[in-house]
Scaffold this active site. Structure first.
Site, short mmCIF file in Angstrom:
data_model
loop_
_atom_site.label_atom_id
_atom_site.label_comp_id
_atom_site.label_asym_id
_atom_site.label_seq_id
_atom_site.Cartn_x
_atom_site.Cartn_y
_atom_site.Cartn_z
N THR A 63 -20.60 -25.52 -17.36
CA THR A 63 -20.25 -24.21 -17.88
C THR A 63 -19.62 -24.44 -19.23
O THR A 63 -18.47 -24.15 -19.49
CB THR A 63 -19.29 -23.44 -16.99
OG1 THR A 63 -19.19 -22.13 -17.52
CG2 THR A 63 -17.93 -24.03 -16.93
N ASN A 86 -9.43 -21.85 -9.05
CA ASN A 86 -10.75 -21.45 -8.56
C ASN A 86 -10.69 -20.50 -7.38
O ASN A 86 -11.67 -19.83 -7.07
CB ASN A 86 -11.59 -22.69 -8.25
CG ASN A 86 -12.07 -23.32 -9.53
OD1 ASN A 86 -12.83 -22.71 -10.27
ND2 ASN A 86 -11.58 -24.51 -9.82
#
Lengths: 402, 402
Positions: B187, B397
């Site tokens: 990412t 996360n």
């Protein structure tokens, strides 16, 4: 989430004894001896980690030499990464059992689990052997289930009885394992026994089948340990002889063994280090089982997916990203569907227009969740089990040696 | 641990403009436009995730049609898992730039990063385009480095100047990325530019080489994202033409680009989600680079190894267990050596007799640690970078969407 230990039926011809040897901590059961009656057969599966522990090497070697009569299992120390001294120590442990019980060293199989890279404390270990042997009893399964644990929070056991030719046959097993769990065995020990009589080759076939669908389908953190072993033992004391691979009796016994192994494997995942959820990943409509497994494990190993489950967050983008990077060639992402339990989240490459976050959230709030991915390119299917990734996983593994 | 942004030398012929469009949060720079002068060449590397985001598909397509003049980068939303609507939205964003700047839609490349699976908020995004274009400036690098961030905690940039034929050539780049980082791009967005003049093919060679040794050698959590892209742009404004793959000038320029990419890649790992340590894994004495990489990534991806680093615990058993399960055939574990920095921990299958825990602990207490594994079976070598696994990784996360 973590069910209590079920009733464990004794297996005639097999006795278990547990002792507190003070290997790592005082007053904690950490040494188990299992005694098999004469003529018992044994099948085994060991870790595929090239860096296997000394007891694995010794147990493999002894198995090629004679039929085993005793198993010696210690926790608190894995006797791994200990070089030549570790091999000598594993043999010394076998000698301690052989001397007390009056058998040959080669008739003893050693197993160790615990911290890697520290010398096995053989003095307390060997000193504890007579107490474990004195405790041998056919109903010793429950104590033994506790005696083999390391970071596990609950003992794990399963037991089935079935009828063959009008007689009752028992299959009972115990297991330990919590972290370092992944396919191809892990820091996992499992001991399953039956009172049926089977030749070694049939017993191995039965074990291989059972392991393939259970212990080799679970993943806690993707790490494979150096010490795993799974044994299937047949005492023959029920007088039921299963000698034909094509018989109904063999099929029925295999089912029971597979069932016991699956229960033990699920108990390990439920007790995965820091686990709060049991996640079943089912991948269907693949071209072959291999690609289904590939996708299933990529999902099951993804830390991003696992933290999302910990947070009860229906973050399907992370699951789809795992599907996309699993390495399946010519995958048509627009045809893939994704469900959580019975809720469809994704179709046609994006969020299902009928999907409502509330429905996904309701599934996510459950303790046990099935992730279902349909690849839309065939008939194959595979299933694996994993758990979520929590703060406690980090805590347990950061503090392990302190 | 996290160095400040260095001085970023402008690249003549390239301007950057940053705006706060309010895509996910108000008053936060989240939209960047990069303008390239006419005749600039562009090389690109994109994610290998089959589930690639809509802007990746559109950017790839536009690159085949014409030379780009504008890049449009938004954060806060990845426009991934958004199906046909996502593709249309990516085109609409390109139209917004094309209309304001007076170019063709195909001359605009879109890039998105952020949450997956939510529709791109095109209204605020398109409304922000004129402000970003109005802000275009050759010294806009620093603002742009901040404008492309998501969970990153610091902006990331690197800059080098070199002399070719007595003239100064500049290579400057910025990048973002923090989680979902693994080989084959993640990412991660990276934009590197030079004022040298290179034909597209040479530029691609230069980029491929640089990426192979930098962005494709880092791992934070083993996940590959849907949106990664790395661009190398050459404006030609320095009037230095590098047209020969065998020239010293090309070699020098490649070195500078590789150096900038390596600095950016290391900045990403240092800023890995929750990271407290930068871990370099060097595997040498392998038969070929592939097996060295295999071992290095198995170590770098192991949650058990990563939590041990977080705990500053010299738990070499976990590292050796990772080596053992990396799948290297015929590995002689007794010949493998393991070092932390210059401290030898393992030789001959076990703890080095000269090793003292204190020495391993001293290395573990550092912020940057080199794990060195010697396989003792050849001359090959590979190096990857990763970080530790901390509570904060789980927190970031688990809380990402809330």
């Amino acid at each position: 989430m973590k069910p209590a230990l079920p009733e464990l039926h004794p297996v005639s011809g097999l006795r278990l004894g547990t002792a507190c040897a003070g290997i790592k901590q005082a007053n904690r059961p950490d040494l188990v001896v299992i005694e098999l009656c004469e003529h018992s057969t044994v099948a085994a599966v060991f870790t595929r980690n090239a860096f296997c522990a000394a007891p694995v090497t010794v147990a493999r070697q002894h198995l090629t030499q004679t039929l085993p009569r005793f198993l010696l299992i210690n926790t608190g120390n894995a006797n791994a990464g200990t070089g030549q001294q570790g091999l000598a120590d594993a043999q010394t442990c076998c000698d301690a059992v052989a001397e007390t019980a009056g058998c040959a060293r080669e008739q003893v199989l050693p197993f160790s689990t615990g911290v890697i890279g520290e010398a096995l404390p053989i003095e307390p270990l060997c000193a504890g052997v007579p107490a474990a042997i004195a405790a041998l009893a056919e109903d010793g399964w429950t104590q033994a289930a506790s005696g083999i644990l390391t970071t596990d929070t609950v003992p794990k056991g399963a037991s089935r009885q079935l009828q063959i030719d009008g007689r009752t046959v028992t299959v009972t097993g115990i297991a330990k394992g919590s972290g370092m769990i992944r396919p191809d065995m892990a820091t996992m020990l499992a001991y399953v026994a039956t009172d049926a009589s089977l030749p070694s080759e049939l017993l191995q076939t039965c074990l291989d089948t059972a392991v393939a669908g259970s212990f080799n389908r679970i993943s806690v953190d993707g790490d494979t340990s150096t010490n795993d072993a799974c044994l299937l033992m047949a005492t023959g004391r029920s007088d039921i002889v299963v000698g034909d691979a094509d018989s109904e009796a063999f099929a029925a016994l295999c089912d029971a063994v597979s069932d016991v192994c699956e229960q033990l494997a699920l108990a390990i995942v439920r007790d995965g280090e820091g686990a709060t959820k049991l996640i079943t990943v089912e991948v269907s409509e693949g071209r072959d089982e291999a690609e289904c497994l590939q996708v299933a494990y990529t999902i099951a190993h993804s830390p991003l997916v696992k933290t999302a489950f910990f947070a009860s967050d229906p973050n399907w983008g992370r699951i789809l990203a795992a599907v996309g990077r699993a390495g399946v060639t010519e995958l048509d992402l627009d045809a893939v569907r994704l469900y959580l339990d019975d809720v469809c989240l994704v179709r046609h490459g994006g969020r299902d227009p009928d999907y409502r976050e509330q429905a996904g959230q309701a599934v996510m709030d459950r303790d046990e969740i099935i992730v279902r991915v349909m690849l839309a390119r065939g008939e194959a299917y595979a299933r694996v089990w994993t758990c979520d990734l929590s703060y406690d996983y980090v805590r347990i593994n950061a503090e392990y040696r302190t």
